[in-house]
Structure formats: structure tokens, C-alpha cells
Design a protein around this motif. Structure first.
Motif, mmCIF file in Angstrom:
data_model
loop_
_atom_site.group_PDB
_atom_site.id
_atom_site.type_symbol
_atom_site.label_atom_id
_atom_site.label_comp_id
_atom_site.label_asym_id
_atom_site.label_seq_id
_atom_site.Cartn_x
_atom_site.Cartn_y
_atom_site.Cartn_z
ATOM 1 N N TYR A 180 44.592 41.075 34.683
ATOM 2 C CA TYR A 180 44.098 41.345 36.038
ATOM 3 C C TYR A 180 43.482 40.097 36.660
ATOM 4 O O TYR A 180 42.817 39.300 35.988
ATOM 5 C CB TYR A 180 43.038 42.450 36.015
ATOM 6 N N GLU A 181 43.719 39.956 37.971
ATOM 7 C CA GLU A 181 43.020 38.968 38.788
ATOM 8 C C GLU A 181 42.471 39.696 40.013
ATOM 9 O O GLU A 181 43.129 40.588 40.555
ATOM 10 C CB GLU A 181 43.958 37.835 39.228
ATOM 11 N N TYR A 182 41.269 39.312 40.442
ATOM 12 C CA TYR A 182 40.624 39.998 41.574
ATOM 13 C C TYR A 182 40.345 38.981 42.679
ATOM 14 O O TYR A 182 39.700 37.950 42.452
ATOM 15 C CB TYR A 182 39.318 40.643 41.120
ATOM 16 N N ASN A 183 40.854 39.298 43.862
ATOM 17 C CA ASN A 183 40.680 38.396 45.007
ATOM 18 C C ASN A 183 40.533 39.215 46.283
ATOM 19 O O ASN A 183 41.043 40.339 46.380
ATOM 20 C CB ASN A 183 41.892 37.457 45.160
ATOM 21 N N PRO A 184 39.861 38.659 47.290
ATOM 22 C CA PRO A 184 39.769 39.369 48.575
ATOM 23 C C PRO A 184 41.113 39.364 49.293
ATOM 24 O O PRO A 184 41.919 38.442 49.134
ATOM 25 C CB PRO A 184 38.717 38.563 49.353
ATOM 26 N N SER A 185 41.392 40.437 50.022
ATOM 27 C CA SER A 185 42.633 40.528 50.797
ATOM 28 C C SER A 185 42.369 41.363 52.039
ATOM 29 O O SER A 185 41.857 42.483 51.949
ATOM 30 C CB SER A 185 43.742 41.170 49.968
ATOM 31 N N SER A 186 42.723 40.802 53.164
ATOM 32 C CA SER A 186 42.502 41.524 54.425
ATOM 33 C C SER A 186 43.582 42.578 54.679
ATOM 34 O O SER A 186 43.422 43.450 55.529
ATOM 35 C CB SER A 186 42.475 40.529 55.601
ATOM 36 N N ASP A 187 44.673 42.495 53.913
ATOM 37 C CA ASP A 187 45.797 43.411 54.144
ATOM 38 C C ASP A 187 45.765 44.639 53.235
ATOM 39 O O ASP A 187 46.495 45.610 53.479
ATOM 40 C CB ASP A 187 47.128 42.679 53.931
ATOM 41 N N ILE A 221 44.433 42.237 42.161
ATOM 42 C CA ILE A 221 43.780 43.389 42.756
ATOM 43 C C ILE A 221 42.917 42.961 43.915
ATOM 44 O O ILE A 221 42.129 42.001 43.810
ATOM 45 C CB ILE A 221 42.913 44.133 41.712
ATOM 46 N N SER A 222 43.023 43.670 45.020
ATOM 47 C CA SER A 222 42.229 43.364 46.207
ATOM 48 C C SER A 222 40.789 43.821 46.010
ATOM 49 O O SER A 222 40.510 44.905 45.506
ATOM 50 C CB SER A 222 42.807 44.048 47.433
ATOM 51 N N THR A 223 39.865 42.958 46.397
ATOM 52 C CA THR A 223 38.430 43.312 46.410
ATOM 53 C C THR A 223 37.990 43.670 47.838
ATOM 54 O O THR A 223 36.799 43.824 48.082
ATOM 55 C CB THR A 223 37.580 42.159 45.861
ATOM 56 N N GLY A 224 38.961 43.785 48.736
ATOM 57 C CA GLY A 224 38.652 44.078 50.135
ATOM 58 C C GLY A 224 38.576 42.793 50.946
ATOM 59 O O GLY A 224 38.701 41.690 50.420
ATOM 60 N N SER A 225 38.370 42.939 52.208
ATOM 61 C CA SER A 225 38.341 41.745 53.088
ATOM 62 C C SER A 225 36.968 41.102 53.073
ATOM 63 O O SER A 225 35.985 41.706 52.662
ATOM 64 C CB SER A 225 38.714 42.162 54.508
#
Length: 209
Positions: free
Chosen positions: A171-178, A205-209
Motif C-alpha cells: 500500500y501507498e497513501y497519497n492525497p488525491s483530489s479526484d 490509496i487516496s487520503t482525500g484532497s
């Protein structure tokens, strides 16, 4: 006349003798019975002091021994271990193992590339873990699996899907606006890429925007 009197006396004497003999016979029987009763009442059972015969002691039945309770353990992570090291880890947890050799060009010979059940799954001690080990000398063709579409799935859904096919997951976790938080927005292998069983797929995995 005299002869009649003599006959009567003889009959009387005979009757008296019969009656006396019968009475002696009856008395003899009574004495014998009395002795038997006294003997029976005076007999003692050959049972050690303080013990009761089994047929009179309801608690004499031996109680069954209690079995040791089964203990739940988590399957260890055997990935990339040698088969010797994997067996040691399984023995520590009192787990049995079944070794399955398959051709897998992504792993060196004698290395574990897959296991069932997977690591961290709860199993009972004494259960069997199936261990898949690489053996390039086998003549059979190598099994390949295809990478599925993971983008848009929740983390748990993507993980369950990959495990069911035969992939490891990173797993990798990063912010994503989409994408909303907890949703897969990227993966490191193209969809339908053909790879070996046990290949590790990285999902981002998206952490949100």
C-alpha cells in the motif's frame, strides 16, 4: 375277637410310629434351614475397608480426562522464506504443512512464493498450511495470472480481490483530489498484465484532497 384287638393295636402302633417319624423329619428340615440362615447372615463381603462394590457405588465410574482446549493462532508470513525456515516457523506455532512445488520464474528455487491460508489469518493449532515453493526444474508450464482493474475500489475490496487471485499487496497513501479517502486511485501494474503467482501489487490509496 382277640385277633381284631391285636390288629387294632398293630395299626395304632404303626400310625404312632409314622407320626413320630414325620415330626422328626420336619424338625430336621427346620434345623437345617435355621443353620443356613445363620451362615448367610454371618457372611461378610470381601471388600476392603471403606470401599463399596462397583455395582453399589454410583461414583465408581472413571471420569473421562478433559482434552486440552484448541488454541487459535495467526498464520505466519512465510513469503520469500526458504522452505526450511518456513517449516521452523510453522513448527513454533504447532502447525502442520503441505509443500507444493511449482515452477515460478519470479522466485529462486526453494523459496516460498505463496501460502494458504494467508498470513495473519486466524487458524487453530494443528491445522495444515499449504506452502507453495518455487522449483524451476519442473517440466510443467508456469501458471500465470492477470492483474485486475483496481482503480475505484475501496482498499478492503481491492485487497480481497488480489488475495483471491494469488497476489501479495503493498500500500501507498497519497492525497488525491479526484478520489475520496480510502479509494484506490492508481496501481503499479497495467490491467491484464500477465505475471507470476505471488507477485506483489502496489495499490495507491487516496487520503482525500
Amino acid at each position: 375277637m382277640k385277633s381284631k384287638i391285636i390288629m387294632i393295636l398293630i395299626l395304632a402302633i404303626a400310625c404312632f410310629g409314622f407320626a413320630a417319624g414325620f415330626i422328626r423329619y420336619q424338625n430336621g428340615i427346620k434345623e437345617t434351614l435355621a443353620k443356613d440362615i445363620e451362615t448367610s447372615s454371618g457372611m461378610e463381603l470381601d471388600v476392603p475397608s471403606g470401599e463399596i462394590p462397583d455395582d453399589e457405588n454410583p461414583d465408581s465410574t472413571e471420569e473421562p480426562t478433559e482434552e486440552e482446549p484448541l488454541i487459535s493462532v495467526k498464520a505466519p508470513d512465510l513469503y520469500n522464506m526458504s522452505i526450511e525456515d518456513a517449516k521452523v516457523e510453522l513448527d513454533k506455532l504447532n502447525l502442520k504443512y503441505e509443500v507444493v512445488e511449482e515452477k515460478n520464474t519470479s522466485f529462486e528455487n526453494g523459496i516460498v512464493f505463496w501460502q494458504e491460508p494467508l498470513m495473519e489469518q486466524e487458524i487453530m493449532q494443528g491445522s495444515t498450511v499449504k506452502v507453495y515453493v518455487s522449483n524451476s526444474a519442473l517440466s510443467e508450464d508456469e501458471r500465470k495470472i492477470n492483474v485486475p482493474v483496481l482503480i475505484g475500489l475501496e482498499k478492503e475490496e481491492a485487497t480481497e480481490l488480489l488475495h483471491s487471485i494469488g497476489f501479495r499487496v503493498n500500500y501507498e497513501y497519497n492525497p488525491s483530489s479526484d478520489y475520496e479517502e480510502g479509494i484506490v486511485y492508481s496501481q503499479n501494474y497495467f490491467v491484464d498484465a500477465e505475471v507470476s503467482i505471488g507477485t506483489e501489487i502496489t495499490i495507491r490509496i487516496s487520503t482525500g484532497s
